[in-house]
Motif scaffolding. Structure first.
Motif, PDB file in Angstrom:
ATOM      1  N   LYS A 143       0.830  -1.196   0.000  1.00 28.83           N
ATOM      2  CA  LYS A 143       0.000   0.000   0.000  1.00 28.83           C
ATOM      3  C   LYS A 143       0.868   1.252   0.000  1.00 28.83           C
ATOM      4  O   LYS A 143       1.903   1.304   0.653  1.00 28.83           O
ATOM      5  N   GLY A 144       0.419   2.242  -0.752  1.00 22.72           N
ATOM      6  CA  GLY A 144       1.105   3.522  -0.793  1.00 22.72           C
ATOM      7  C   GLY A 144       0.159   4.569  -1.332  1.00 22.72           C
ATOM      8  O   GLY A 144      -1.050   4.347  -1.460  1.00 22.72           O
ATOM      9  N   SER A 145       0.694   5.727  -1.673  1.00 22.90           N
ATOM     10  CA  SER A 145      -0.152   6.784  -2.209  1.00 22.90           C
ATOM     11  C   SER A 145       0.650   7.685  -3.130  1.00 22.90           C
ATOM     12  O   SER A 145       1.884   7.727  -3.069  1.00 22.90           O
ATOM     13  N   PHE A 146      -0.071   8.392  -3.989  1.00 21.07           N
ATOM     14  CA  PHE A 146       0.539   9.400  -4.840  1.00 21.07           C
ATOM     15  C   PHE A 146      -0.354  10.639  -4.800  1.00 21.07           C
ATOM     16  O   PHE A 146      -1.540  10.552  -4.463  1.00 21.07           O
ATOM     17  N   THR A 147       0.221  11.771  -5.144  1.00 25.25           N
ATOM     18  CA  THR A 147      -0.498  13.040  -5.035  1.00 25.25           C
ATOM     19  C   THR A 147      -0.739  13.647  -6.417  1.00 25.25           C
ATOM     20  O   THR A 147       0.152  13.640  -7.268  1.00 25.25           O
ATOM     21  N   LEU A 148      -1.951  14.148  -6.621  1.00 23.42           N
ATOM     22  CA  LEU A 148      -2.301  14.808  -7.875  1.00 23.42           C
ATOM     23  C   LEU A 148      -2.696  16.254  -7.609  1.00 23.42           C
ATOM     24  O   LEU A 148      -3.455  16.535  -6.677  1.00 23.42           O
ATOM     25  N   SER A 149      -2.185  17.150  -8.424  1.00 25.48           N
ATOM     26  CA  SER A 149      -2.647  18.540  -8.371  1.00 25.48           C
ATOM     27  C   SER A 149      -3.767  18.753  -9.387  1.00 25.48           C
ATOM     28  O   SER A 149      -4.630  19.611  -9.206  1.00 25.48           O
ATOM     29  N   ASN A 150      -3.732  17.969 -10.470  1.00 26.03           N
ATOM     30  CA  ASN A 150      -4.792  17.991 -11.474  1.00 26.03           C
ATOM     31  C   ASN A 150      -5.238  16.555 -11.738  1.00 26.03           C
ATOM     32  O   ASN A 150      -4.400  15.670 -11.983  1.00 26.03           O
ATOM     33  N   VAL A 151      -6.529  16.327 -11.687  1.00 27.41           N
ATOM     34  CA  VAL A 151      -7.061  14.967 -11.842  1.00 27.41           C
ATOM     35  C   VAL A 151      -7.233  14.655 -13.321  1.00 27.41           C
ATOM     36  O   VAL A 151      -7.840  15.428 -14.073  1.00 27.41           O
TER      37      VAL A 151
END
Length: 624
Positions: free
Chosen positions: A532-540
């Motif tokens: 499990k992990g995550s990533f970040t989006l500024s624009n979807v």
């Protein structure tokens, strides 16, 4: 060739300048059979339909896909209704959220599209068990697609639930459903007219009192057609042959309807990606439309077979063929809902056949995509440390015995080591990771007709674990009746049957119960793991997870099961729809069976659906 793609790109750009026009279907209408054509409000109507399945498209994207259908020139959408989606467990129905087919039909109406409904209840569709819910196999004596009493009882209960919601949406009740199909390609399976008549009766009793029809491949149409209903043909696009065949089975009359016109095809694991050049089929489409024949192209938009809902074919000569999660299908609209060169070629053909003065809506712009830089999955849950309570039995139990639909079952037993011999799983269905004392030593694959391997056991008491995956129940042919999953007979070692089993159900309906810890890397390369992990989006925007360096498993994003991946290809990416992403942090969970040492993932901007890879082979056969 380069000029052609520049032209297509320019066309898409120019068309995107103007907004798509929507004219909802309002008021009351009539729909009937003429001698040569369908009659809508008393006037000849040529149905130009495209198949699109609501469970294969995020609900939030249904409307945008339908706008694309209008832009290509379609006036109708065809869809199956999937029994195992709506009654996953006996007597427990679901018609909400992503399963809300009523809303799907209503959106089509708002977008000015008619609907052809195919409740069947058998659908084939490269879908798990051909759409049947797994639990039918637990009903004593039940035989699908037959007059057997228990089957008809369950079928009737299901179709009445469908009728409650969809019968009021038929055109003769003010809705946009033009007609409804009973059964599905039954002539490829049987020829019992009494059984078909029972289907007709049950549909009518469920409220489907409008136009009913049957559809079959040309070679099977006579066997699958119920006299008195309109026959439709699948897979035939020679206008003269279509008209002759339908006339011969419909009192010398039309209308003429190709219920499944195939401008493309589907894929299965380990085989080359199937593509059909647009130029080869644009001329055929032109000929069919020019002859006044109505069509439903299968598929207009395939989408994705998410979760564990892929089906499989079984041929005695070529064995087991489980289908991939991508249902891109080389269709006019790709997996993400964007226009392809085939879309533009078909649009051009359809435009030729429009009534004078009518124009097609502009083609919506292609959806944006985003690259996601490589990120680490920083938490892990070792599968063997996250087992539920066991079910004990002297011999292995199937998924169905355990009342389990999909996913995996871990089979465990203990035996005395210090021996060598053949470990054999009789009638394995379908894929097994073999572990000794918690360490992977090999895999067995039904596709390759593998059911055994030589094993050298260490001394002392040995724990044998067999993690078995349901790779998809067969969706076509006589083997529908042989669809139980897991270890369906027995396990032996060195010629002796192994007894005293513990079974752990791992359906992976979600990942909420897993206990994650920081990924230290310790022992991470010895057994299957969930990361499990995550990533970040500024624009979807849409993206595609690149799984080529991984082995075999399943991916979730923000709780949505995106489907399976497997290094053997041809699918090497997993489509991540923008509709299921958000600004900020997005959670990713990956179940990895074969390469648990993998911890890094990235999103790329284009899918890879045409690259075969080498299978991950675990060569270890001894544990010290």
């Amino acid at each position: 060739m380069k000029k052609k793609y520049i032209y297509i790109a320019l066309s898409l750009f120019l068309c995107a300048k103007a907004p798509a026009q929507t004219q909802p279907i309002n008021g009351s209408h009539t729909f009937a059979l003429g001698d040569e054509a369908f009659m809508l409000d008393g006037k000849p109507f040529q149905m130009i339909s495209g198949e699109m399945h609501y469970p294969r498209v995020p609900r939030a994207a249904w409307r945008s896909r339908m706008k694309m259908a209008k832009a290509m020139g379609l006036n109708t959408i065809g869809t199956y209704v999937f029994w195992n989606v709506h009654e996953p467990q006996k007597g427990k129905f679901s018609f909400s959220g992503e399963d809300d087919i009523t809303e799907f039909v209503n959106i089509a109406k708002q977008e000015g599209l008619w609907v052809v409904l195919r409740p069947s209840p058998y659908v084939c569709a490269e879908w798990e068990f051909g759409g049947y819910p797994y639990w039918l196999q637990n009903e004593k004596g039940l035989v699908v697609r037959s007059k057997e009493t228990q089957y008809l009882k369950e079928y009737e209960a299901y179709i009445k639930e469908v009728g409650k919601r969809l019968a009021p949406l038929q055109i003769n009740h003010g809705g946009n459903i033009l007609m409804v199909q009973i059964e599905n390609e039954y002539g490829s399976y049987g020829s019992d007219k009494e059984y078909l008549a029972i289907n007709q009766r049950m549909f009518k009793e469920a409220g489907f009192d409008g136009l009913l029809y049957t559809c079959d491949p040309a070679a099977d149409l006579v066997a699958g057609h119920l006299p008195g209903l309109m026959p439709a043909v699948n897979g035939l696009d020679d206008p003269a042959k279509v008209k002759t065949l339908i006339r011969e089975n419909h009192n010398g009359k039309g209308p003429f309807y190709i219920a499944e016109w195939y401008p493309a095809w589907f894929d299965w694991w380990g085989t080359t990606h199937h593509t059909v050049p647009a130029k080869d089929y644009a001329s055929k489409l032109d000929g069919v439309l020019g002859a006044g024949i109505s069509i439903n192209m299968y598929m207009f938009h395939g989408g994705t077979t998410r979760g564990f809902m892929n089906g499989a074919n079984y041929k005695e000569t070529t064995a087991f063929e489980p289908q991939i999660s991508s249902y891109d299908y080389d269709a006019p609209l790709d997996e993400a809902g964007n226009a392809t060169p085939k879309f533009m070629a078909f649009r051009e053909v359809i435009e030729k056949h429009l009534p004078a003065g009518k124009k097609l809506p502009a083609v919506p712009a292609a959806k944006p995509t985003v690259s996601v830089p490589a990120f680490k999955l920083t938490q892990q849950a070792v599968l063997l440390s996250n087992l539920p309570a066991a079910v004990k039995n002297a011999t292995p139990l199937t998924f169905e015995d355990l009342n389990q639909d999909y996913g995996y079952v871990l089979y465990r037993t203990k035996l005395t080591g210090g021996k060598s011999g053949l470990l054999k799983l009789t009638d394995l269905r379908d894929y097994a990771v073999v572990m000794v004392n918690g360490k992977m030593i090999g895999t067995l694959d039904r596709r390759l007709k593998q059911d055994g391997m030589e094993v050298n056991l260490p001394k002392g008491e040995v724990t044998l674990d067999l993690l078995v995956e349901n790779m998809g129940r067969i969706n076509f042919g006589k083997f529908l009746l042989q669809n139980k999953k897991g270890i369906t007979e027995n396990v032996s070692f060195a010629g002796n049957e192994l007894k005293g089993w513990q079974m752990y159900s791992l359906p992976f309906a979600d990942t909420k119960a897993l206990k994650f810890t920081a990924a230290t890397g310790k022992n991470s390369n010895e057994s299957p793991v969930v990361r499990k992990g995550s990533f970040t989006l500024s624009n979807v925007a849409d993206t595609y997870f690149d799984m080529e360096s991984w082995g075999k498993g399943v991916v979730w994003v923000n709780g949505h099961n995106l489907g399976k991946y497997w290094g053997i290809g041809p699918q090497q990416t997993v489509y991540v729809p923008a509709e299921w992403l958000k600004k900020g942090a997005n959670e990713v969970v990956v179940l990895e069976l074969l390469k648990p040492e993998q911890t890094e993932l990235q999103g790329i901007q284009k899918p890879v659906l045409d690259k075969l890879g080498k299978p991950t082979i675990l060569k270890i056969s001894a544990v010290k």
